[in-house]
Motif scaffolding. Sequence first.
Motif, PDB file in Angstrom:
ATOM      1  N   SER A 158      -5.967  13.240  -8.759  1.00  0.00           N
ATOM      2  CA  SER A 158      -6.721  12.445  -9.726  1.00  0.00           C
ATOM      3  C   SER A 158      -8.219  12.582  -9.459  1.00  0.00           C
ATOM      4  O   SER A 158      -9.025  12.705 -10.383  1.00  0.00           O
ATOM      5  CB  SER A 158      -6.320  10.978  -9.645  1.00  0.00           C
ATOM      6  OG  SER A 158      -4.941  10.841  -9.860  1.00  0.00           O
ATOM      7  N   TYR A 212      -6.628   3.188 -10.835  1.00  0.00           N
ATOM      8  CA  TYR A 212      -5.661   4.227 -10.480  1.00  0.00           C
ATOM      9  C   TYR A 212      -4.597   3.663  -9.546  1.00  0.00           C
ATOM     10  O   TYR A 212      -3.414   3.960  -9.679  1.00  0.00           O
ATOM     11  CB  TYR A 212      -6.389   5.419  -9.851  1.00  0.00           C
ATOM     12  CG  TYR A 212      -7.229   6.140 -10.880  1.00  0.00           C
ATOM     13  CD1 TYR A 212      -6.669   7.147 -11.659  1.00  0.00           C
ATOM     14  CD2 TYR A 212      -8.535   5.774 -11.134  1.00  0.00           C
ATOM     15  CE1 TYR A 212      -7.409   7.786 -12.638  1.00  0.00           C
ATOM     16  CE2 TYR A 212      -9.289   6.393 -12.111  1.00  0.00           C
ATOM     17  CZ  TYR A 212      -8.714   7.412 -12.860  1.00  0.00           C
ATOM     18  OH  TYR A 212      -9.438   8.031 -13.842  1.00  0.00           O
ATOM     19  N   VAL A 239      -1.745   1.956 -11.197  1.00  0.00           N
ATOM     20  CA  VAL A 239      -0.671   2.808 -11.714  1.00  0.00           C
ATOM     21  C   VAL A 239       0.147   3.395 -10.566  1.00  0.00           C
ATOM     22  O   VAL A 239       1.373   3.352 -10.566  1.00  0.00           O
ATOM     23  CB  VAL A 239      -1.258   3.953 -12.571  1.00  0.00           C
ATOM     24  CG1 VAL A 239      -0.160   4.899 -13.034  1.00  0.00           C
ATOM     25  CG2 VAL A 239      -2.023   3.391 -13.760  1.00  0.00           C
ATOM     26  N   GLU A 241       2.410   0.897  -8.481  1.00  0.00           N
ATOM     27  CA  GLU A 241       3.247  -0.001  -9.260  1.00  0.00           C
ATOM     28  C   GLU A 241       4.555  -0.290  -8.527  1.00  0.00           C
ATOM     29  O   GLU A 241       5.080  -1.390  -8.583  1.00  0.00           O
ATOM     30  CB  GLU A 241       3.528   0.668 -10.603  1.00  0.00           C
ATOM     31  CG  GLU A 241       3.830  -0.290 -11.717  1.00  0.00           C
ATOM     32  CD  GLU A 241       4.338   0.434 -12.948  1.00  0.00           C
ATOM     33  OE1 GLU A 241       3.834   1.541 -13.228  1.00  0.00           O
ATOM     34  OE2 GLU A 241       5.235  -0.098 -13.601  1.00  0.00           O
ATOM     35  N   LYS A 273      10.077   7.774 -15.810  1.00  0.00           N
ATOM     36  CA  LYS A 273       9.132   6.894 -15.119  1.00  0.00           C
ATOM     37  C   LYS A 273       7.929   7.711 -14.612  1.00  0.00           C
ATOM     38  O   LYS A 273       6.792   7.280 -14.758  1.00  0.00           O
ATOM     39  CB  LYS A 273       9.879   6.225 -13.952  1.00  0.00           C
ATOM     40  CG  LYS A 273       9.163   5.132 -13.257  1.00  0.00           C
ATOM     41  CD  LYS A 273       9.637   3.788 -13.798  1.00  0.00           C
ATOM     42  CE  LYS A 273       8.743   2.617 -13.562  1.00  0.00           C
ATOM     43  NZ  LYS A 273       7.376   2.705 -13.281  1.00  0.00           N
ATOM     44  N   THR A 310       4.071   7.240 -15.628  1.00  0.00           N
ATOM     45  CA  THR A 310       2.987   7.081 -14.663  1.00  0.00           C
ATOM     46  C   THR A 310       1.924   8.144 -14.885  1.00  0.00           C
ATOM     47  O   THR A 310       0.726   7.866 -14.899  1.00  0.00           O
ATOM     48  CB  THR A 310       3.540   7.209 -13.224  1.00  0.00           C
ATOM     49  OG1 THR A 310       4.580   6.258 -13.065  1.00  0.00           O
ATOM     50  CG2 THR A 310       2.468   6.976 -12.190  1.00  0.00           C
ATOM     51  N   LYS A 363      -0.173   7.406 -17.850  1.00  0.00           N
ATOM     52  CA  LYS A 363      -1.149   6.355 -17.561  1.00  0.00           C
ATOM     53  C   LYS A 363      -2.343   6.939 -16.808  1.00  0.00           C
ATOM     54  O   LYS A 363      -3.489   6.611 -17.094  1.00  0.00           O
ATOM     55  CB  LYS A 363      -0.502   5.253 -16.717  1.00  0.00           C
ATOM     56  CG  LYS A 363       0.388   4.309 -17.515  1.00  0.00           C
ATOM     57  CD  LYS A 363       0.894   3.193 -16.601  1.00  0.00           C
ATOM     58  CE  LYS A 363       2.085   2.483 -17.192  1.00  0.00           C
ATOM     59  NZ  LYS A 363       2.787   1.675 -16.178  1.00  0.00           N
ATOM     60  N   LEU A 364      -2.034   7.796 -15.839  1.00  0.00           N
ATOM     61  CA  LEU A 364      -3.123   8.412 -15.078  1.00  0.00           C
ATOM     62  C   LEU A 364      -3.957   9.312 -15.972  1.00  0.00           C
ATOM     63  O   LEU A 364      -5.186   9.321 -15.897  1.00  0.00           O
ATOM     64  CB  LEU A 364      -2.557   9.206 -13.896  1.00  0.00           C
ATOM     65  CG  LEU A 364      -1.977   8.380 -12.746  1.00  0.00           C
ATOM     66  CD1 LEU A 364      -1.313   9.281 -11.716  1.00  0.00           C
ATOM     67  CD2 LEU A 364      -3.070   7.551 -12.072  1.00  0.00           C
TER      68      LEU A 364
END
Lengths: 393, 162, 563
Positions: free
Chosen positions: A108, A145, A148, A151, B108, B112, B115-116
Amino acid sequence: MAKNSIDEIIKKTNSYLCIDCGECTGSCPVSRVNVNYSPRLNVEKMVLGYFDEIKKDENIWSCLVCGLCSKRCPSDVKYDEFIKLSRKEIRKHNEKLNYSHNRIIQKSMEIMTQGNTQKRTEWIGKELKVSKKGKFLYFTGCLPYFEVIFEYLNIHPLETAGNAVKILNKLGIEPVVNNSEVCCGRDLLFNGDEENFLKLAKINTKMLKESGAEKVVFTCPECLETLKEIYPEYLGKTDVEFIHITQLVEEAVKKGKLELDSSSIKKFTYQDPCILGRGLGLYDEPRNIIKSIPETELLPIERERENSICCGPSAWVSCTNYTKRIQHVRLGQAEKTGAEVLITACPKCYIHFSCALSGDDEDYKIKLMDITTLIAETMKSKKKHTDSHRLEG
Amino acid sequence: MKKKKTNAKITKAKMTKAKKIKKKTKKLQYPKIITFACNWCSYAGADLAGVSRFQYPPSLRLIRVMCAGRITPTFILDALTDGADGVIVSGCHFEDCHYISGSRKAEKVVETTRKLMHLLGMDGRRLRFELISAAEGQKFATVAREFTEEITNLKKEKHGKK
Amino acid sequence: MNELRIGVFVCKCGSNIAGFIDVPAVAEYAKGLPGVVFARHNLYSCSESGTQTIKDSIREHNLNRVVVAACTPRTHEPVFRAACEDEGLNQFLFEFVNIREHCSWVHMQERELATQKAKELVRMGVARVALLEPGEMTEVEVIPSALVIGGGISGITAATALGSMGLKVILAEREKELGGMLNDLYKLYPTGEDAREFLDKRIKTLKKFKNVEILTSSEIKDIEGYIGNYNVIIKEGKKEKDYKVGTIILATGALTYKPKKVSKGKSLFNYDGKNVITQIQLENRLIKGLKEKKVVMIQCAGSRVPERIYCSRICCMTAIKNGMLLKKANKDAEVTILYRDLQTYGTDYEDELREAKKAGVKFIRYSKEKPPSVDKKKKFVSVHHELLGRNIEIPFDLVVLSTPLIAHSDVKKLSQKLKVPVDEHGFFLEAHVKLRPLEFATDGVFICGCAHWPADITESISQALGATSKAAIPLLNLKVTVEPIISYVDEEKCTGCGICEENCPYAAITKDPETKKAKVTEVICKGCGICASNCPEQAIDIKHYKDEQFSAQLKAAFEEVKT
């Protein structure tokens, strides 16, 4: 092997000054649980020119960069720096690198270097007041971040961000929360990825400039230290003031601008985050905040302040059974204080302790809470003349 | 079958004629789509599309995994940053998943990842989650065609914006 | 590590591939890929001469990795793997690239682009094969005995069949007697046989087998292990005993739904267990002889409703059969069956329905929206007749509710012990309805009878025989082989967080109570990789599907890998 770069590491980190005393290894929380890991030995190997051995040893990724050894070293060997530069060197040699969480956090961050327009501010609800431009900026860090990615631990790191803005609003501040903010890059830097770190640092520096911010408040101590101390090393000094939210709140409490109400929880203990404490020297601010809550007790934990133990993993590379043991040692100490809640002031402490608490190995009574949550939940709501209490900025 | 062959011949003739011009433009025409397909259902679905000669654009690059649940967000993001225009994660239908819960886990993971991607400012439409069984060759081809078109449009949209 | 010596074989598959792809060009391209020392094209790679070519090339060029670009591994992987093994090259150092089903056949009009795609697919395959590691098939010995859980008709049938094969069988029944639901039945459809006689005959046959150990009043305390090697602790009466078995058949059956008796308030169709009873209670009364003349049966009582959406399958036939029995016993009996839909599938059952109608059993349809109501004071059932468009009142002496079969309340305990799934209603879920019926995804455990879904006796018996033959295969082979595509744990990294254990569909990865580390039971692991993708510490990887192998394959999809 480029001998030059090894020499440079030795020089930059004062490795040559090592007197072989072993204070570092004796202090190291990792060495306590992992006999194969020794900072002293690593420094020794480097000085002797055995970088190949360091390179191949997975243990180079075990260091938590918690700063305990550097703090205690009588000879001023900068082991944190040693780790940073060694990992950078290892990366150069295309060695297999270590990661946790399937590298998703690093990935990311890498993507953030590409300058996409993020959508990282969607958590800001109507009840929170923020501004587009202004002198005051809240640096969210990776909280959106983490929300997410973690979670599965049933935790909500973004609550910290929400509470931070709530607190700032209470103090009459409507901070800038910027979509073009990126990860501070610290973890990449300590993964040895200086290249991407620099890209992120440049984006953030540009972002700060454009936002017109004069004061930046942080909930993450690591972001704070990175922007305050590491960026200038690479990009030069700026006039911007960088502070942790606990500094701001403590001052407000002292000046009577913010009052905290009693809480249903009476007994707290506090975890000094490595970087907030040893890194930035902020030991008293969070403590004073907790103490200002009426009818509460702040119970001392075994090993606190500069001797505090790290929450475990660091830089998303070294989640191992050793770090887990460190976490359990720490949580055990927290439990022993008799406190109901362990307060942390770092999102990473919060994530890592949550993970350890979620396991079924030990039964803990103690609960975990971020300091911003504590502040936001105990802020007195009756004083509503916020305008007269507007802080500078 | 025969008809198709003559078609092929015509296309071929056409192609040689305009080969030099077409070569370059044609290459641009198709995006690159990484498809993670589970061994038991979706890979077999792709096989059936082949056996049935369902035609679709040559945009997919299929990577076989035992189970779609093997995929991590990093795999997907790696593909997208390494050069893929789109990614398909395809597994068994939930109720027939060879690994019981694998497809759901994959869903799932895709969630995720989306979302990222959203946070990171990437277009979530570049990622697609599909459930394709071994019997659904037609579906595989349709998904390949539709998604190729969608991605092509997305690219145009992006270029248009620039 | 040894120097990479990859051989690439591109198949023409007659014109199947070569008709749409420039195969020689692909082979030529492969020669330039990193690590490739030899590449060629074959007319038919899978033919005798094709595999011979591969074998010869492995020998001549001292290949240590092989890529075949041809059709699909789903059909032909074993052929090429065997060819590699013949030449002493480990079969897991072979990689299959699909350029037929996934390329030539689907891009028939795009020769140039299809060729380009084939080249890229080969490039990806070569990048992957370079990182593959040898693996060995594991063989596991199987204990030649079976455990059958449940001593109803399914369990009795399974145990008898296994017994007749000479295998050691343990049949565990929780009640005092064998027979399960058959003990409560009167006569059976479609044969009209007496349930007691039928059951006694079956038990007698079963007891002939000395190799079948029957445990009654027993309880499964613990099950541990995997296909071939299960350790089972069974409590019989007060003593506990250990058994070792190779496979397990689940035949735990089901219960009939009994509406809750409510003193005041309302119960389902005013059920009271006296004048309003269930079918199974009726069977019991039929054994003793029934006095009541006017009988109204209500179908789908408690099934196909939001709480229990499923059809219980056996109730239509049970009602028809019991209706007929009532009619036969007493010509003046008035039997009315109120139904929503009638399912009398197959020839026999449809015949029964016709017979019942002929005998004068009345069938009245009701809708879900307007269900019948039972007035116990006035002794009639009121039901809205769809065609008449109004309510009609049917007097009764006895109301019989066709309640569904439901799962045992403690089914979860067993499902957790065996690590096999149950559906939302508590029925066990087989691996695949069509591809792997009667099996669980967990190897070595099988299912039959009502534990799986409401089934009548005929069906239970056939299922039991099916499960038996599946369960017997490993027991008679005395071994099972397992591919080495399995997960493995880096113990140093593992923190024992347990996330893998939570996620594993097979309980193949568990947390060792002593070391507190994840441990893979290789025989159970199927290599799905869910554990690896969820491991926060990245302590788990999958053999033959490792992270780095994917990464290499992925990178090669976009760029020529540097040599």
